[in-house]
Design a protein around this motif. Sequence first.
Motif, PDB file in Angstrom:
ATOM      1  N   ARG A  53       2.127   1.012  -0.138  1.00 35.81           N
ATOM      2  CA  ARG A  53       2.539   0.442   1.148  1.00 35.81           C
ATOM      3  C   ARG A  53       1.324  -0.011   1.963  1.00 35.81           C
ATOM      4  O   ARG A  53       1.301  -1.097   2.533  1.00 35.81           O
ATOM      5  N   LEU A  54       0.308   0.829   1.982  1.00 33.96           N
ATOM      6  CA  LEU A  54      -0.914   0.493   2.707  1.00 33.96           C
ATOM      7  C   LEU A  54      -1.600  -0.725   2.080  1.00 33.96           C
ATOM      8  O   LEU A  54      -2.074  -1.610   2.789  1.00 33.96           O
ATOM      9  N   LYS A  56      -0.202  -3.176   0.401  1.00 36.35           N
ATOM     10  CA  LYS A  56       0.569  -4.383   0.717  1.00 36.35           C
ATOM     11  C   LYS A  56       0.249  -4.872   2.122  1.00 36.35           C
ATOM     12  O   LYS A  56       0.096  -6.068   2.357  1.00 36.35           O
ATOM     13  N   LYS A  57       0.130  -3.934   3.065  1.00 37.66           N
ATOM     14  CA  LYS A  57      -0.207  -4.317   4.446  1.00 37.66           C
ATOM     15  C   LYS A  57      -1.622  -4.866   4.531  1.00 37.66           C
ATOM     16  O   LYS A  57      -1.892  -5.806   5.275  1.00 37.66           O
ATOM     17  N   LEU A  60      -1.572  -8.448   3.452  1.00 40.85           N
ATOM     18  CA  LEU A  60      -1.036  -9.289   4.523  1.00 40.85           C
ATOM     19  C   LEU A  60      -2.082  -9.531   5.615  1.00 40.85           C
ATOM     20  O   LEU A  60      -2.210 -10.640   6.137  1.00 40.85           O
ATOM     21  N   ILE A  61      -2.815  -8.490   5.959  1.00 40.01           N
ATOM     22  CA  ILE A  61      -3.875  -8.626   6.975  1.00 40.01           C
ATOM     23  C   ILE A  61      -4.943  -9.606   6.512  1.00 40.01           C
ATOM     24  O   ILE A  61      -5.376 -10.479   7.265  1.00 40.01           O
ATOM     25  N   LYS A  65      -1.620 -12.610   8.161  1.00 42.23           N
ATOM     26  CA  LYS A  65      -0.209 -12.485   8.581  1.00 42.23           C
ATOM     27  C   LYS A  65       0.010 -11.219   9.368  1.00 42.23           C
ATOM     28  O   LYS A  65      -0.607 -10.232   9.195  1.00 42.23           O
TER      29      LYS A  65
END
Length: 65
Positions: A53-54, A56-57, A60-61, A65
């Motif tokens: 999860r981390l 994936k974020k 995105l960063i 996004k």
Amino acid sequence: MSSLMVKELELIEEFRDLSLVCEVTPKSVKLGILKLTNPFLEKIMECQKMDERLMKKLVLINEGK
């Protein structure tokens, strides 16, 4: 003048005796004598690399996004 050269050599020897650690990064050069590490923080960083999860974020960063 020779006394200045002697003093310079003494200073060079003292500098060498400090056993400085040199770390070169793209933006700086860091000199240090002591490096402290925290095994707890190292373990957190290792676990964060395996957190899907981390990650994936983070992607995105990095994409803005």
